[in-house]
Write an enzyme that holds these catalytic residues in place. Structure first.
Site, PDB file in Angstrom:
ATOM      1  N   GLU A 103      -4.629   3.875   3.446  1.00  0.00           N
ATOM      2  CA  GLU A 103      -3.696   3.001   2.739  1.00  0.00           C
ATOM      3  C   GLU A 103      -4.306   2.503   1.430  1.00  0.00           C
ATOM      4  O   GLU A 103      -5.001   1.500   1.413  1.00  0.00           O
ATOM      5  CB  GLU A 103      -3.337   1.802   3.616  1.00  0.00           C
ATOM      6  CG  GLU A 103      -2.735   2.177   4.950  1.00  0.00           C
ATOM      7  CD  GLU A 103      -2.395   0.955   5.778  1.00  0.00           C
ATOM      8  OE1 GLU A 103      -1.874  -0.021   5.215  1.00  0.00           O
ATOM      9  OE2 GLU A 103      -2.677   0.975   6.990  1.00  0.00           O
ATOM     10  N   ASN A 122       1.039   4.461   1.805  1.00  0.00           N
ATOM     11  CA  ASN A 122       0.508   5.085   3.016  1.00  0.00           C
ATOM     12  C   ASN A 122       0.574   6.600   2.926  1.00  0.00           C
ATOM     13  O   ASN A 122       1.611   7.164   2.580  1.00  0.00           O
ATOM     14  CB  ASN A 122       1.296   4.599   4.231  1.00  0.00           C
ATOM     15  CG  ASN A 122       1.137   3.110   4.408  1.00  0.00           C
ATOM     16  OD1 ASN A 122       0.211   2.659   5.052  1.00  0.00           O
ATOM     17  ND2 ASN A 122       2.036   2.335   3.813  1.00  0.00           N
ATOM     18  N   THR A 167       0.835  -1.192   0.000  1.00  0.00           N
ATOM     19  CA  THR A 167       0.000   0.000   0.000  1.00  0.00           C
ATOM     20  C   THR A 167       0.871   1.244   0.000  1.00  0.00           C
ATOM     21  O   THR A 167       2.019   1.205   0.422  1.00  0.00           O
ATOM     22  CB  THR A 167      -0.936   0.021   1.234  1.00  0.00           C
ATOM     23  OG1 THR A 167      -0.142  -0.028   2.431  1.00  0.00           O
ATOM     24  CG2 THR A 167      -1.909  -1.142   1.215  1.00  0.00           C
TER      25      THR A 167
END
Length: 164
Positions: free
Chosen positions: A114, A46, A44
């Protein structure tokens, strides 16, 4: 649009907690806990909560799992993208699965946003992660433009990583 039980919106009108969708966020990508890519094989990007621009405050963003679109970096000049396994993917708009919340399986104390960028099926980076998901290079320090468009479900705690 509501689910059959009438409790949770699934479209674009409420985002789970009374916030209208779409939600647009501009932020910087920062390192997270590393669990998305290491534990799950789903990396992901972030978002930096201190350097985010959004009409909704970070703390009032509605928790849940969403879908949307994201672009990291600037749009490519002349509209041309790089192809191939070494493509940077910067400036390209990707479909995105987005987790907003506290990751109840891990018990986070701080809310995170995320997004996981999803390349098209024929993209050379699409099936490179440990679970066959999209795997790009690290985007730390890059600007991300995220549009959260639709609500999928609430955050849920899972009994272990294999269930997640």
């Amino acid at each position: 649009m509501a689910q059959e039980n009438g409790d949770t919106p699934t479209g674009t009108e409420n985002g789970g907690e009374g916030v209208d969708l779409p939600i647009r966020i501009v932020s910087t990508v920062i390192p997270g806990f590393g669990r998305g890519s290491k534990d799950l094989g789903i990396p992901t990007a972030n978002l930096n909560r201190e350097k985010s621009t959004c009409a909704v405050s970070f703390e009032t963003l509605p928790c849940g799992i969403y879908w949307g679109f994201a672009r990291i970096g600037k749009a490519p000049e002349g509209g041309e993208e790089e192809d191939g396994e070494n493509s940077t993917s910067l400036g390209t708009v990707f479909k995105t699965a987005v987790s907003i919340g506290y990751n109840p399986t891990y018990g986070n104390d701080e809310k995170t946003v995320e997004p996981h960028l999803i390349a098209p099926p024929d993209h050379p980076r699409r099936h490179l992660s440990s679970c066959g998901e999209t795997l790009f290079q690290d985007f730390y320090g890059e600007t991300i433009r995220l549009s959260v468009v639709g609500y999928l479900r609430p955050e849920l705690p899972f009994e272990g990583l294999d269930k997640l």
